[in-house]
Write a protein that holds these residues in place. Structure first.
Motif, PDB file in Angstrom:
ATOM      1  N   ASN A 244       0.841  -1.169  -0.070  1.00 42.11           N
ATOM      2  CA  ASN A 244       0.127  -0.026  -0.055  1.00 42.11           C
ATOM      3  C   ASN A 244       0.723   1.163  -0.004  1.00 42.11           C
ATOM      4  O   ASN A 244       0.452   2.180  -0.518  1.00 42.11           O
ATOM      5  N   ILE A 245       1.874   1.135   0.665  1.00 44.47           N
ATOM      6  CA  ILE A 245       2.897   2.459   0.787  1.00 44.47           C
ATOM      7  C   ILE A 245       3.654   2.484  -0.724  1.00 44.47           C
ATOM      8  O   ILE A 245       3.605   3.701  -1.227  1.00 44.47           O
ATOM      9  N   VAL A 246       3.816   1.644  -1.445  1.00 38.26           N
ATOM     10  CA  VAL A 246       4.396   1.585  -2.819  1.00 38.26           C
ATOM     11  C   VAL A 246       3.240   2.316  -3.538  1.00 38.26           C
ATOM     12  O   VAL A 246       3.487   3.127  -4.400  1.00 38.26           O
ATOM     13  N   LEU A 247       1.962   1.693  -3.441  1.00 36.09           N
ATOM     14  CA  LEU A 247       0.873   2.456  -4.454  1.00 36.09           C
ATOM     15  C   LEU A 247       0.687   3.728  -4.239  1.00 36.09           C
ATOM     16  O   LEU A 247       0.362   4.415  -5.026  1.00 36.09           O
ATOM     17  N   LYS A 248       0.589   4.047  -2.942  1.00 40.48           N
ATOM     18  CA  LYS A 248       0.308   5.359  -2.774  1.00 40.48           C
ATOM     19  C   LYS A 248       1.607   6.429  -2.924  1.00 40.48           C
ATOM     20  O   LYS A 248       1.056   7.599  -3.684  1.00 40.48           O
ATOM     21  N   MET A 249       2.878   5.943  -3.028  1.00 40.57           N
ATOM     22  CA  MET A 249       3.862   6.584  -3.472  1.00 40.57           C
ATOM     23  C   MET A 249       3.777   6.665  -5.110  1.00 40.57           C
ATOM     24  O   MET A 249       3.853   7.924  -5.758  1.00 40.57           O
ATOM     25  N   ALA A 250       3.398   5.712  -5.787  1.00 38.29           N
ATOM     26  CA  ALA A 250       3.126   5.775  -7.237  1.00 38.29           C
ATOM     27  C   ALA A 250       2.105   6.759  -7.581  1.00 38.29           C
ATOM     28  O   ALA A 250       2.231   7.618  -8.678  1.00 38.29           O
ATOM     29  N   GLU A 251       0.926   6.773  -6.740  1.00 36.92           N
ATOM     30  CA  GLU A 251      -0.095   7.699  -7.078  1.00 36.92           C
ATOM     31  C   GLU A 251       0.614   9.191  -7.052  1.00 36.92           C
ATOM     32  O   GLU A 251      -0.034   9.936  -7.709  1.00 36.92           O
ATOM     33  N   SER A 252       1.330   9.161  -6.173  1.00 37.39           N
ATOM     34  CA  SER A 252       1.729  10.595  -5.901  1.00 37.39           C
ATOM     35  C   SER A 252       2.538  11.241  -6.970  1.00 37.39           C
ATOM     36  O   SER A 252       2.510  12.299  -7.442  1.00 37.39           O
ATOM     37  N   LEU A 253       3.380  10.132  -7.568  1.00 37.84           N
ATOM     38  CA  LEU A 253       4.105  10.602  -8.553  1.00 37.84           C
ATOM     39  C   LEU A 253       3.339  11.114  -9.886  1.00 37.84           C
ATOM     40  O   LEU A 253       3.861  12.141 -10.409  1.00 37.84           O
ATOM     41  N   PHE A 254       2.241  10.643 -10.083  1.00 38.00           N
ATOM     42  CA  PHE A 254       1.280  10.935 -11.218  1.00 38.00           C
ATOM     43  C   PHE A 254       0.906  12.459 -10.802  1.00 38.00           C
ATOM     44  O   PHE A 254       0.735  13.455 -11.478  1.00 38.00           O
ATOM     45  N   GLU A 255       0.366  12.542  -9.475  1.00 39.73           N
ATOM     46  CA  GLU A 255      -0.053  13.974  -8.912  1.00 39.73           C
ATOM     47  C   GLU A 255       0.789  14.863  -9.143  1.00 39.73           C
ATOM     48  O   GLU A 255       0.506  15.978  -9.601  1.00 39.73           O
ATOM     49  N   ILE A 256       2.068  14.677  -8.867  1.00 39.53           N
ATOM     50  CA  ILE A 256       3.065  15.686  -8.857  1.00 39.53           C
ATOM     51  C   ILE A 256       3.404  16.158 -10.366  1.00 39.53           C
ATOM     52  O   ILE A 256       3.271  17.477 -10.321  1.00 39.53           O
ATOM     53  N   THR A 257       3.324  15.169 -11.198  1.00 40.64           N
ATOM     54  CA  THR A 257       3.740  15.567 -12.462  1.00 40.64           C
ATOM     55  C   THR A 257       2.637  16.502 -13.010  1.00 40.64           C
ATOM     56  O   THR A 257       2.716  17.322 -13.974  1.00 40.64           O
ATOM     57  N   GLU A 258       1.349  16.140 -12.647  1.00 33.35           N
ATOM     58  CA  GLU A 258       0.119  16.701 -13.433  1.00 33.35           C
ATOM     59  C   GLU A 258       0.060  18.229 -12.819  1.00 33.35           C
ATOM     60  O   GLU A 258       0.112  19.190 -13.529  1.00 33.35           O
ATOM     61  N   ARG A 259       0.593  18.424 -11.405  1.00 32.67           N
ATOM     62  CA  ARG A 259       0.278  19.698 -10.880  1.00 32.67           C
ATOM     63  C   ARG A 259       1.518  20.704 -11.567  1.00 32.67           C
ATOM     64  O   ARG A 259       1.392  21.842 -11.516  1.00 32.67           O
ATOM     65  N   LYS A 260       2.928  19.945 -11.786  1.00 24.92           N
ATOM     66  CA  LYS A 260       3.895  20.768 -12.207  1.00 24.92           C
ATOM     67  C   LYS A 260       3.759  20.806 -13.542  1.00 24.92           C
ATOM     68  O   LYS A 260       4.572  21.276 -14.371  1.00 24.92           O
ATOM     69  N   GLY A 261       2.755  20.109 -14.252  1.00 26.61           N
ATOM     70  CA  GLY A 261       2.815  20.337 -15.945  1.00 26.61           C
ATOM     71  C   GLY A 261       3.922  19.433 -16.495  1.00 26.61           C
ATOM     72  O   GLY A 261       4.372  19.827 -17.688  1.00 26.61           O
ATOM     73  N   ILE A 262       4.380  18.503 -15.913  1.00 28.38           N
ATOM     74  CA  ILE A 262       5.512  17.759 -16.545  1.00 28.38           C
ATOM     75  C   ILE A 262       4.909  16.739 -17.488  1.00 28.38           C
ATOM     76  O   ILE A 262       3.993  15.919 -16.930  1.00 28.38           O
ATOM     77  N   LYS A 263       5.161  16.700 -18.628  1.00 33.18           N
ATOM     78  CA  LYS A 263       4.454  15.965 -19.837  1.00 33.18           C
ATOM     79  C   LYS A 263       5.488  14.758 -20.065  1.00 33.18           C
ATOM     80  O   LYS A 263       6.550  15.060 -20.830  1.00 33.18           O
ATOM     81  N   HIS A 264       5.008  13.619 -20.056  1.00 34.56           N
ATOM     82  CA  HIS A 264       5.998  12.474 -20.735  1.00 34.56           C
ATOM     83  C   HIS A 264       4.902  11.093 -20.539  1.00 34.56           C
ATOM     84  O   HIS A 264       4.156  11.099 -19.595  1.00 34.56           O
ATOM     85  N   GLU A 265       5.204  10.674 -21.639  1.00 39.62           N
ATOM     86  CA  GLU A 265       4.327   9.460 -22.008  1.00 39.62           C
ATOM     87  C   GLU A 265       4.505   8.542 -20.640  1.00 39.62           C
ATOM     88  O   GLU A 265       3.471   7.493 -20.521  1.00 39.62           O
ATOM     89  N   TYR A 266       5.662   8.166 -20.191  1.00 42.60           N
ATOM     90  CA  TYR A 266       5.868   7.142 -19.119  1.00 42.60           C
ATOM     91  C   TYR A 266       5.132   7.718 -17.718  1.00 42.60           C
ATOM     92  O   TYR A 266       4.320   6.806 -17.120  1.00 42.60           O
ATOM     93  N   PHE A 267       4.931   8.858 -17.499  1.00 42.64           N
ATOM     94  CA  PHE A 267       4.307   9.222 -16.256  1.00 42.64           C
ATOM     95  C   PHE A 267       2.725   9.248 -16.474  1.00 42.64           C
ATOM     96  O   PHE A 267       1.920   8.984 -15.700  1.00 42.64           O
ATOM     97  N   ASP A 268       2.360   9.426 -17.808  1.00 42.39           N
ATOM     98  CA  ASP A 268       0.904   8.849 -18.083  1.00 42.39           C
ATOM     99  C   ASP A 268       0.444   7.705 -17.742  1.00 42.39           C
ATOM    100  O   ASP A 268      -0.561   7.411 -17.564  1.00 42.39           O
ATOM    101  N   LEU A 269       1.432   6.621 -17.818  1.00 40.96           N
ATOM    102  CA  LEU A 269       1.054   5.344 -17.352  1.00 40.96           C
ATOM    103  C   LEU A 269       0.723   5.180 -15.891  1.00 40.96           C
ATOM    104  O   LEU A 269      -0.028   4.162 -15.668  1.00 40.96           O
ATOM    105  N   PHE A 270       0.953   6.200 -15.079  1.00 46.59           N
ATOM    106  CA  PHE A 270       0.444   6.228 -13.939  1.00 46.59           C
ATOM    107  C   PHE A 270      -0.702   6.317 -13.491  1.00 46.59           C
ATOM    108  O   PHE A 270      -1.117   6.361 -12.245  1.00 46.59           O
ATOM    109  N   ASN A 271      -1.573   7.139 -14.447  1.00 49.35           N
ATOM    110  CA  ASN A 271      -3.153   7.434 -14.330  1.00 49.35           C
ATOM    111  C   ASN A 271      -3.720   5.996 -13.947  1.00 49.35           C
ATOM    112  O   ASN A 271      -3.771   5.321 -15.019  1.00 49.35           O
TER     113      ASN A 271
END
Length: 313
Positions: free
Chosen positions: A233-260
């Protein structure tokens, strides 16, 4: 084939649920019959303008809703006409072949464990999450929260269930199974990891490749990663936060889109005798569409029967 869906479950229900149903019916080549479970008056008002083919769905009335903050067990007892309770009732009686909800996660887990039977021989059901890998593939991590404390024998079964799921749903031939640990060498880790390793090593139902460290999670070291639900669960929530951070900061990359998470819909409960899929509370149309597609695939692939065959005592 009939798939029940909690039309009232989730922050954006029932509007986004119906949008997801419409997208699923339009895109699925041979769509299942969708059973919408929820407040009939509210649903019929929305369905009037939804432009859904009438032959493709039905409505089952469930006037009550279990809110996200309610205690799961108490709510299921006090709200027998809730969309979650009615949904599990329909599944248990064979009126539907699968059940989906983005509502109260605790109530979904309690309902799955107590309304349905576990597959013979299963010590504890488990839930998993899709892990996006650097090269574009996907893997599986389990358990991710259903079983915070585990025994070695349970992790050994999780490995079998994860392997069957990865092969049949993710399309991975002979999935590589690894134990999530703090080192690669045999003998590393806490007492649970040390006791689990030899069981996985001797397990003839899986392709065990040894330990995997945290740095291996997102690279192509293994297809199925096994751990206790606390760690997962800790790993899962960390992975979810990666996507949220990239969304907030406007970081666009196809790899991070996979975390949606919406790309994958929801997570199935493995180890029970019928398909149950739990969605994120903030699910929108895309997630509901993909949950329906996943439920259909699980039914068509006879996942529960294949799990039972592999786990037969």
């Amino acid at each position: 084939m009939k798939i029940g869906i909690d039309a009232m479950g989730g922050d954006f229900a029932p509007h986004e649920v119906l949008k997801g149903v419409k997208d699923y019916l339009q895109e699925a080549g041979d769509a299942a019959q969708v059973v919408l479970i929820g407040d009939e008056e509210k649903l019929n008002a929305l369905l009037a303008g939804a432009d859904l083919p009438q032959a493709s769905y039905s409505v089952v009335h469930a006037p009550q809703v279990i809110d996200m903050h309610e205690h799961p067990t108490k709510a299921l007892k006090e709200k027998p006409q809730s969309s979650i309770a009615v949904g599990f009732g329909a599944l248990a009686k064979g009126h539907t072949d699968a059940f989906i909800s983005a509502g109260n996660t605790g109530a979904m887990l309690v309902g799955a464990l107590y309304s349905l039977k576990t597959i013979e021989g299963v010590l504890r059901p488990t839930i998993s999450t899709i892990i996006p890998k650097e090269a574009g593939q996907t893997g599986l991590l389990l358990d991710v929260g259903l079983n915070s404390d585990c025994k070695p024998e349970q992790l050994n079964q999780f490995a079998i269930m994860g392997s069957v799921y990865a092969q049949n749903i993710l399309g991975i031939n002979k999935p590589r199974v690894a134990l999530l640990n703090i080192g690669e060498e045999e003998g590393k880790g806490n007492l649970l990891a040390q006791a689990t390793y030899p069981l996985l090593k001797e397990n003839k139902h899986i392709n065990f490749v040894g330990n995997a460290e945290g740095r291996d999670i997102f690279i192509d070291k293994a297809d199925v990663l096994v751990c206790d639900g606390f760690t997962g669960n800790i790993v899962l929530k960390m992975a979810e936060s990666l996507f949220e951070i990239t969304e907030r900061k406007g970081i666009k990359h196809e790899y991070f889109d996979l975390f949606n998470f919406e790309n994958y819909g929801g997570t199935p409960v493995l180890g029970i005798n019928k398909p149950v899929i739990i969605g994120h509370g903030i699910s929108k149309a895309k997630a509901f569409k993909n949950m329906l597609a996943l439920a259909q695939k699980m039914i068509e692939k006879d996942i529960m029967q294949k799990l039972a065959a592999e786990l037969k005592p």
